[in-house]
Design an enzyme around this catalytic site. Structure first.
Site, PDB file in Angstrom:
ATOM      1  CB  CYS A   1       4.778 -23.607  14.450  1.00 14.57           C
ATOM      2  SG  CYS A   1       3.831 -24.861  15.792  1.00 14.57           S
TER       3      CYS A   1
ATOM      4  CE  LYS B   1       6.710   5.836  -6.896  1.00 21.56           C
ATOM      5  NZ  LYS B   1       6.735   4.282  -6.302  1.00 21.56           N
TER       6      LYS B   1
ATOM      7  CB  CYS C   1       0.434 -23.961  17.652  1.00 24.49           C
ATOM      8  SG  CYS C   1       1.444 -22.556  17.973  1.00 24.49           S
TER       9      CYS C   1
ATOM     10  CE1 TYR D   1      -3.794  13.972  -7.418  1.00 23.96           C
ATOM     11  CE2 TYR D   1      -2.973  14.426  -5.005  1.00 23.96           C
ATOM     12  CZ  TYR D   1      -3.550  13.455  -6.126  1.00 23.96           C
ATOM     13  OH  TYR D   1      -3.651  12.085  -5.757  1.00 23.96           O
TER      14      TYR D   1
ATOM     15  CB  CYS E   1       2.919 -24.271  20.847  1.00 29.76           C
ATOM     16  SG  CYS E   1       3.637 -25.347  19.445  1.00 29.76           S
TER      17      CYS E   1
ATOM     18  CD  GLU F   1       0.759  18.861  -8.942  1.00 27.85           C
ATOM     19  OE1 GLU F   1       0.408  17.707  -8.334  1.00 27.85           O
ATOM     20  OE2 GLU F   1      -0.126  19.305  -9.588  1.00 27.85           O
TER      21      GLU F   1
ATOM     22  CB  CYS G   1       6.476 -23.431  17.657  1.00 29.10           C
ATOM     23  SG  CYS G   1       5.165 -21.896  17.949  1.00 29.10           S
TER      24      CYS G   1
HETATM   25  S1  IVH Z   1      -1.731  13.023 -10.384  1.00 29.00           S
HETATM   26  C1  IVH Z   1      -3.792  10.645 -13.994  1.00 29.00           C
HETATM   27  N1  IVH Z   1      -0.363  14.386  -8.383  1.00 29.00           N
HETATM   28  O1  IVH Z   1      -0.066   9.107  -6.910  1.00 29.00           O
HETATM   29  C2  IVH Z   1      -2.993  10.327 -12.609  1.00 29.00           C
HETATM   30  N2  IVH Z   1      -0.970  11.925  -8.055  1.00 29.00           N
HETATM   31  O2  IVH Z   1       0.807   6.665  -8.707  1.00 29.00           O
HETATM   32  C3  IVH Z   1      -3.381  11.458 -11.811  1.00 29.00           C
HETATM   33  N3  IVH Z   1      -0.459  11.126  -6.078  1.00 29.00           N
HETATM   34  O3  IVH Z   1      -3.085   7.661  -7.720  1.00 29.00           O
HETATM   35  C4  IVH Z   1      -2.533  11.539 -10.420  1.00 29.00           C
HETATM   36  N4  IVH Z   1       0.511  13.029  -4.978  1.00 29.00           N
HETATM   37  O4  IVH Z   1      -2.900   8.778  -5.341  1.00 29.00           O
HETATM   38  C5  IVH Z   1      -1.165  13.121  -8.875  1.00 29.00           C
HETATM   39  N5  IVH Z   1       0.781  15.498  -6.744  1.00 29.00           N
HETATM   40  C6  IVH Z   1       0.003  14.193  -7.065  1.00 29.00           C
HETATM   41  C7  IVH Z   1       0.124  13.229  -6.305  1.00 29.00           C
HETATM   42  C8  IVH Z   1      -0.513  11.968  -6.912  1.00 29.00           C
HETATM   43  C9  IVH Z   1       0.129  11.786  -4.870  1.00 29.00           C
HETATM   44  C10 IVH Z   1      -0.829   9.695  -6.005  1.00 29.00           C
HETATM   45  C11 IVH Z   1      -2.257   9.506  -6.317  1.00 29.00           C
HETATM   46  C12 IVH Z   1      -2.225   8.629  -7.436  1.00 29.00           C
HETATM   47  C13 IVH Z   1      -0.811   8.112  -7.420  1.00 29.00           C
HETATM   48  C14 IVH Z   1      -0.220   7.662  -8.894  1.00 29.00           C
END
Ligand code: IVH
Length: 702
Positions: free
Chosen positions: A439, A328, A445, A240, A424, A127, A421
């Site tokens: 500063c 990530k 200031c 989700y 001032c 996702e 600064c």
């Molecule tokens: S699942 C038990 N699914 O990412 C963990 N989180 O780093 C349940 N987030 O706090 C989270 N998209 O704010 C999940 N498709 C997704 C997500 C998602 C964004 C965020 C969410 C969570 C954080 C975790």
């Protein structure tokens, strides 16, 4: 100048303890900034690296984790102002993967845990990881009952009223009859890139705060005490995940998402079901390509084991599930021209460079300002005005300049960082070993004066009753109080301008105005230590102010020594307990500024005009005290004072406070639950005193 970290395996227990505590404190602060104030301090990369290192140290030294303030916490404690809701099921966080190998490792761990062969079928769901803030929506008997933010993972803010402003197409008010009697639906509240840009335009036109990125805009819009403000902000919601459920709504996550859709929630259309690692990495590739053209920010992709039974078996480790991981994406980048570098002065006097850029689209968001961090960063990257630079939006911090694009025409000259600064004109100095230039115009200031005044009137400083932060704001806005001396001239000024008499303003009235003048008059007589503390000189806290007062005795002696600014003056300062070269430098720098000296002198004159004065410090005649020169041990829990306080008081009377009992010890002061030290004293025939007896001895019994 960061040095390479010592490998965790090579850390001594002592080093581990120090580093663990530092990391925990830093992370707690970053969490607070990120979740509590919607103002992230560091990029995700730095945050994640710190988290990883903390985890590694904790694994090798488990005894340290019990003390960590962030052990089981995710994010920051809920802000004041909202009601609190305790989550029926904690809202946790996700572990991060950065490289394909991390994903391979994740899959291998899952299989090992479940006892699955490498080639056994294992379905995942991939996702988009939406960059917003998570929300828990509770439904009972098919009715929407409450909404809470994540908060610290255990307890969040009650934002039910705010969620109620969402259209039914985003937040169904009732669920179909097939929904479990109790079900919590979790998801992400976010703002699209287009909505964010339009909101910022409106904010700017109205002279209101603009947001650094869509995530901050979403957080700032949702966490409004007035739901009407939330209603006016374009927020969106993807569902989700699941919190509490009285019965399982599906057997797979994929099946659950389908039910969410059927109940009327928005579920991200790019979610895919994948088989094994190869499937996950393919999803990462294709989403990575689509990323910049998506209407909302994503900072990665979340992989979840599809089978809900398997999820249950896998369970959680500390703060994150074993059945999911966030892979990530790297920060989004673009190139543009650096048109100017502006120096901003913060409330504490810190000078920070801001890059003004030819506006450029970075992953769908137009960026025209970016941070350059500090002077060293500019020098290290040799960033010049006119250069073509790489700008990046990383997660949710303010956009940053990564560096100069090689091979492009360069700006004409290296950037020279200002040493005065820009607000001032006072000197801006940079203490050795620090990266921030500040500063020194502290009291005068404009950028800092208001904050200094609030400090000046605060409880442990001048403690002027009726003159809190709000009233300082009020008096500042009208130009009536711009420096500490003005407070003591307020009455004259007020009497002189009848049309603007303070008592005619709402919230003041005759009585409270009179009371304020009265407390100002009483405070015109002030002890030297509080006076020094109130000046708000960098690094001069209460303890140091007290030491300075006791050492110099009178304002005149202190002022003259500081103004002399000689090597001897510096040497005298560092001879005082707990004052090192850096504190000494800050003091001397303060007095090097004519504005500051003038502000101090005007203050003293104004206090005198009201019949007051700065009173000399009470110098305790150490030799005259009954405990002068005596070696004292404190043991057990004291009731009337803390241990540091007991030590400081004893030392002020000339006693020497030591840690262990020996034949040379003169007294052992025994508090509650004292252990071996008390026994040792009895054995050696050393006089033991109760806390009360000790207080009597030093003449402090109440
Ligand atoms: S699942 C038990 N699914 O990412 C963990 N989180 O780093 C349940 N987030 O706090 C989270 N998209 O704010 C999940 N498709 C997704 C997500 C998602 C964004 C965020 C969410 C969570 C954080 C975790």
């Amino acid at each position: 100048m960061s040095r390479a970290p010592i490998p965790v395996a090579a850390l001594t227990p002592f080093e581990a303890r120090i580093e663990h505590a530092e990391l925990a404190e830093k992370i707690a602060r970053w969490d607070q900034a990120y979740h509590g104030q919607d103002a992230p301090e560091v990029t995700d990369d730095i945050y994640d690296a710190a988290r990883r290192r903390l985890g590694e140290i904790g694994e090798r030294f488990p005894e340290l984790t019990a003390r960590s303030p962030i052990r089981d916490k995710v994010g920051a404690a809920p802000a004041e102002g909202f009601g609190k809701l305790v989550h029926a099921v904690p809202m946790l966080s996700l572990d991060n993967a950065f490289a394909p190998e991390d994903v391979v490792e994740f899959d291998a761990k899952v299989r090992r845990f479940l006892g699955l062969a490498d080639d056994a079928e294992l379905a995942y769901v991939a996702e988009p990881k939406i960059d917003g803030l998570s929300i828990n929506l509770r439904y009972e008997k098919g009715e929407f009952v409450s909404a809470a933010t994540r908060g610290d993972g255990t307890e969040g803010e009650d934002v039910t009223r705010n969620l109620e402003t969402f259209p039914a197409g985003q937040l169904p008010r009732t669920l179909a009859p097939d929904a479990p009697a109790v079900i919590e639906i979790r998801g992400e509240v976010f703002m699209t890139k287009a909505d964010f840009l339009a909101l910022n335009q409106r904010q700017e036109a109205a002279g209101e705060k603009v947001f650094a990125n869509p995530r901050n805009a979403a957080a700032g819009s949702l966490r409004q005490l007035d739901p009407k403000v939330t209603a006016s902000r374009p927020l969106s919601l993807f569902a989700y995940a699941m919190g509490e459920a009285s019965s399982p709504p599906a057997s797979s996550h994929w099946g659950y998402l389908e039910r969410l859709r059927a109940w009327g929630f928005m579920v991200n259309p790019l979610i895919r079901r994948c088989d094994g690692v190869a499937g996950l990495l393919a999803a990462y590739e294709s989403l990575g390509e689509a990323r910049a053209s998506l209407p909302y920010d994503i900072d990665g992709i979340v992989y979840k084991v599809d089978d809900l039974e398997l999820q249950k078996r896998l369970g959680f480790v500390s703060r994150s599930p074993r059945w999911a991981i966030a892979h990530k994406f790297p920060a989004e980048q673009a190139t543009t021209v650096l048109e100017a570098i502006d120096i901003q002065v913060g409330r504490t006097g810190a000078l920070t460079p801001v890059a003004r850029l030819t506006p450029v689209n970075v992953g769908g968001v137009v960026v025209s300002n970016a941070t350059l961090h500090n002077e060293d960063e500019i020098a290290r990257k040799d960033v010049r005005i006119g250069d073509t630079v790489i700008v990046q939006r990383a997660g949710d911090v303010i956009p940053q300049i990564v560096g100069v694009v090689p091979g492009k025409p360069r700006g004409p000259a290296a950037y020279v960082y200002p040493e005065v600064c820009p607000v001032c004109g006072a000197h801006a100095v940079r203490p050795e070993g620090e990266v921030i230039r500040r500063c020194t115009g502290g009291l005068t200031c404009e950028a800092q004066a208001k904050e200094r005044l609030k400090h000046f009137v605060s409880r442990n400083a001048f403690d002027i009753e009726g003159l809190g932060e709000k009233n300082i704001e009020f008096l500042w806005e009208r130009g009536w109080v711009r420096a500490p001396a003005d407070i003591f001239k307020l009455r004259d000024r007020n009497d002189g301008e009848p049309l603007q008499k303070l008592e005619n303003f709402e919230g003041w009235g005759k009585r409270s105005t009179e009371k304020l003048f009265e407390s100002i008059r009483t405070r015109a007589r002030m002890g030297l230590e509080r006076f020094i503390f109130a000046l708000g000189i960098r690094q001069i806290g209460e303890a140091t102010a007290k030491r300075l007062a006791r050492h110099y005795g009178s304002l005149d002696t202190w002022r003259a020594a500081m103004l002399a600014g000689t090597d001897e003056a510096a040497a005298e300062l560092t001879s005082i307990e707990d004052i090192g070269p850096s504190v000494a430098q800050d003091l001397l720098d303060f007095f090097k500024e004519a504005h500051n000296v003038a502000a101090v002198d005007e203050l003293v004159a104004a206090m005198r005009d009201l019949g007051g004065a700065v009173e000399d410090a009470k110098v305790i005649e150490a030799t005259a005290s009954p405990v002068a020169g005596k070696a004292v041990v404190f043991t057990g829990t004291l009731v009337t004072m803390t241990r540091p306080e007991a030590k400081a008081r004893a030392e002020a009377l000339g006693a020497k406070v030591v840690g262990s009992v020996s034949k040379k010890t003169d007294y052992v002061v025994v508090g509650a639950d004292a252990g071996s030290k008390a026994a040792e004293a009895v054995k050696l025939g050393i006089p033991t005193l109760s806390e009360q007896e000790w207080l009597e001895l030093i003449g402090a019994a109440g």
